[in-house]
Motif scaffolding. Structure first.
Motif, short mmCIF file in Angstrom:
data_model
loop_
_atom_site.label_atom_id
_atom_site.label_comp_id
_atom_site.label_asym_id
_atom_site.label_seq_id
_atom_site.Cartn_x
_atom_site.Cartn_y
_atom_site.Cartn_z
N PRO A 1 0.82 -1.22 0.00
CA PRO A 1 0.00 0.00 0.00
C PRO A 1 0.84 1.26 0.00
N ASP A 2 0.22 2.36 -0.44
CA ASP A 2 0.86 3.66 -0.33
C ASP A 2 0.66 4.20 1.08
N ASP A 3 1.62 4.99 1.53
CA ASP A 3 1.45 5.68 2.79
C ASP A 3 0.82 7.04 2.51
N SER A 4 -0.09 7.46 3.33
CA SER A 4 -0.72 8.77 3.15
C SER A 4 -1.20 9.27 4.50
N ALA A 5 -1.72 10.50 4.51
CA ALA A 5 -2.21 11.07 5.76
C ALA A 5 -3.39 10.29 6.31
N ARG A 6 -4.08 9.50 5.44
CA ARG A 6 -5.25 8.76 5.89
C ARG A 6 -4.89 7.35 6.36
N ALA A 7 -3.63 6.98 6.27
CA ALA A 7 -3.22 5.65 6.70
C ALA A 7 -3.47 5.48 8.20
N VAL A 8 -3.76 4.24 8.62
CA VAL A 8 -3.97 3.94 10.03
C VAL A 8 -2.62 3.71 10.67
N HIS A 9 -2.19 4.62 11.53
CA HIS A 9 -0.90 4.52 12.17
C HIS A 9 -1.05 3.86 13.55
N GLY A 10 0.07 3.56 14.15
CA GLY A 10 0.06 2.84 15.42
C GLY A 10 0.55 1.43 15.22
N SER A 11 0.40 0.61 16.25
CA SER A 11 0.91 -0.76 16.20
C SER A 11 0.06 -1.62 15.27
N VAL A 12 0.64 -2.76 14.87
CA VAL A 12 -0.11 -3.71 14.06
C VAL A 12 -1.34 -4.19 14.81
N ALA A 13 -1.19 -4.44 16.12
CA ALA A 13 -2.32 -4.89 16.94
C ALA A 13 -3.46 -3.87 16.91
N TYR A 14 -3.10 -2.58 16.99
CA TYR A 14 -4.14 -1.54 16.96
C TYR A 14 -4.81 -1.51 15.59
N ALA A 15 -4.03 -1.61 14.53
CA ALA A 15 -4.59 -1.58 13.17
C ALA A 15 -5.56 -2.74 12.96
N VAL A 16 -5.18 -3.92 13.44
CA VAL A 16 -6.04 -5.09 13.28
C VAL A 16 -7.29 -4.96 14.15
N ALA A 17 -7.12 -4.53 15.40
CA ALA A 17 -8.25 -4.42 16.33
C ALA A 17 -9.29 -3.43 15.84
N THR A 18 -8.86 -2.41 15.13
CA THR A 18 -9.79 -1.38 14.65
C THR A 18 -10.14 -1.55 13.17
N GLY A 19 -9.81 -2.70 12.61
CA GLY A 19 -10.03 -2.92 11.18
C GLY A 19 -11.47 -2.73 10.76
N TRP A 20 -12.41 -3.32 11.50
CA TRP A 20 -13.83 -3.18 11.18
C TRP A 20 -14.26 -1.72 11.26
N VAL A 21 -13.78 -1.02 12.31
CA VAL A 21 -14.19 0.37 12.52
C VAL A 21 -13.75 1.25 11.36
N HIS A 22 -12.48 1.17 11.00
CA HIS A 22 -11.97 2.00 9.91
C HIS A 22 -12.61 1.62 8.58
N GLY A 23 -12.81 0.32 8.36
CA GLY A 23 -13.44 -0.10 7.11
C GLY A 23 -14.87 0.39 7.01
N ALA A 24 -15.65 0.20 8.08
CA ALA A 24 -17.05 0.62 8.07
C ALA A 24 -17.18 2.13 7.95
N ARG A 25 -16.33 2.86 8.67
CA ARG A 25 -16.38 4.33 8.57
C ARG A 25 -16.09 4.80 7.15
N THR A 26 -15.13 4.17 6.51
CA THR A 26 -14.78 4.56 5.15
C THR A 26 -15.93 4.27 4.20
N VAL A 27 -16.58 3.12 4.36
CA VAL A 27 -17.72 2.78 3.51
C VAL A 27 -18.82 3.82 3.67
#
Length: 426
Positions: A211-237
């Motif tokens: 993936p490209d890095d951008s200002a909208r990328a989910v930063h933080g630990s891998v655990a945080y990115a995975v734990a919030t995957g549904w949230v970020h995906g649903a919000r984007t939809v």
């Protein structure tokens, strides 16, 4: 955008995009293996003289196979926007290869349905991870102005490969038999296309697929990115009307496809030909749906160019609502024809959804959104099958269920029209 009516020109365009061609090769062999695996598993569980399946058993098999990953997929999807997608493809295909061997061994040993379904569940999870990764990577190997056409080419290639894989299964089934040992032989054959997909994935240069890095990328630990995957995906939809609208329409289509699939499977198993031609009839229905989808991939770029990404799905959903009424006759030949037409209509909606995600969503969140789509795709299908299993009679004769499908299509049309109205695109 290439003219879909000029196959030679489209072919030249595809060949002029070498990295897209590589991506197409991975998709083709991967989905051939998936079609072969799914058909082989259906034969092993639903059309095996050593096993039995009633409507609830069919619904349960689909739920075990597809529901767990559908719930967890958007969490894992965060990894597609976090790690090099080439590495993800290599890892997912490696795990898939090992587990296919494991499922074949379980079938050869004659164990019960549940361990086989659990193994197949993990195989499907890896397969869908590969599919989402390929879709998210496509804009990296195709110019923006060609995304709609090349997405149609990729989808058509995948659908044709899955269709060929599913129908190829009938040959080893005829050679090795329909019992557990024959089913195991079919599953072991799946290792060939999966191993080829793994080898082809290794050929991509590092980081080419994002993936490209951008200002909208989910930063933080891998655990945080995975734990919030549904949230970020649903919000984007929800934040992108073109995506939310087409996913609403696509979910409606998948619900109706689930109802029709259960009706066909139960009717086939109840018929006198279940032991002889039942699987062939079921494969014919799925093949007809796939053929309709293939047709749609050819004509959708021209439809979108002529009517736009808002009007084309509206028309497809309205057309599907009318076609579904004829399915209420519950005659298998009619349902096969309806499957073809509904497959075409549903694929128009899906291609518009894919395009919206590839064009209107930031690459840093594209993997999230594709896994949300995948989850909705299968959750709608399973929910409809489970609900239908409550009311379907043992012989599958339930015309009211088919009529209910028309209502679902109209609801999907209303949702798509309302949500997408404010973001009409040409």
């Amino acid at each position: 955008m290439p003219d879909a009516r000029a196959p030679l020109g489209l072919w030249r365009t595809v060949r002029a995009l070498p990295e897209f061609w590589r991506l197409l090769e991975v998709r083709a062999v991967s989905q051939f293996g998936d079609g072969l695996f799914q058909a082989g598993l259906a034969g092993a569980i639903l059309f095996n003289p050593e096993r039995a399946a009633d409507p609830w058993a069919i619904a349960g098999a689909f739920a075990v196979l597809f529901l767990p990953y559908s719930l967890l997929g958007p969490f894992a999807g965060a990894l597609l926007d976090r790690w090099d997608r080439r590495v993800v493809l290599i890892g997912a295909n490696s795990g898939r290869l090992a587990l296919v061997i494991g499922v074949g061994a379980l079938l050869a040993a004659g164990v019960g349905d549940l361990p086989i379904l659990l193994g197949a569940l993990i195989v499907n999870g890896f397969t869908r991870f590969v599919s989402s990764g390929l879709s998210a990577a496509l804009p990296h190997v195709v110019p923006r102005g060609q995304v709609v056409a090349m997405n149609s080419v990729a989808t058509a290639t995948g659908a044709a490969a899955a269709f060929l894989g599913a129908n190829f299964m009938l040959l080893p089934r005829w050679v090795f038999g329909s019992d557990d040992s024959g089913a195991a032989a079919i599953i072991f054959i799946v290792t060939v296309p999966v191993a080829l997909a793994l080898w082809l994935s290794v050929r991509f240069p590092p980081r080419m697929l994002g993936p490209d890095d951008s200002a909208r990328a989910v930063h933080g630990s891998v655990a945080y990115a995975v734990a919030t995957g549904w949230v970020h995906g649903a919000r984007t939809v929800l934040a992108v009307p073109t995506v939310a609208a087409t996913l609403a329409g696509l979910s409606a289509h998948r619900m109706v496809f689930g109802i029709n699939t259960l009706l066909v499977l139960v009717m086939v198993r109840h018929s006198d030909t279940a032991a002889v031609a039942g699987l062939g009839t079921a494969v014919l229905f799925v093949a007809a749906t796939g053929s309709g989808s293939f047709l749609a991939t050819v004509v959708t770029p021209a439809l979108v160019k002529r009517f736009g990404r808002y009007t084309a799905p509206n028309a497809a959903l309205a057309f599907a609502a009318v076609v579904q009424i004829f399915g209420a006759s519950l005659h298998l030949p009619v349902m096969v024809v309806c499957g073809f037409l509904l497959g075409a209509a549903g694929q128009v909606v899906k291609l518009c959804a894919d395009t919206a995600m590839q064009v209107d969503v930031d690459d840093a969140l594209r993997g999230h959104v594709f896994t949300v789509q995948d989850s909705l795709f299968w959750m709608a299908f399973i929910t409809a099958i489970a609900a239908a299993a409550f009311v379907i009679p043992p012989d599958g004769h339930a015309p009211a269920l088919a009529v209910a499908g028309t209502g679902i299509y109209l609801a999907g049309l209303g949702a798509h029209a309302a949500v997408g109205r404010g973001a009409r695109l040409g």
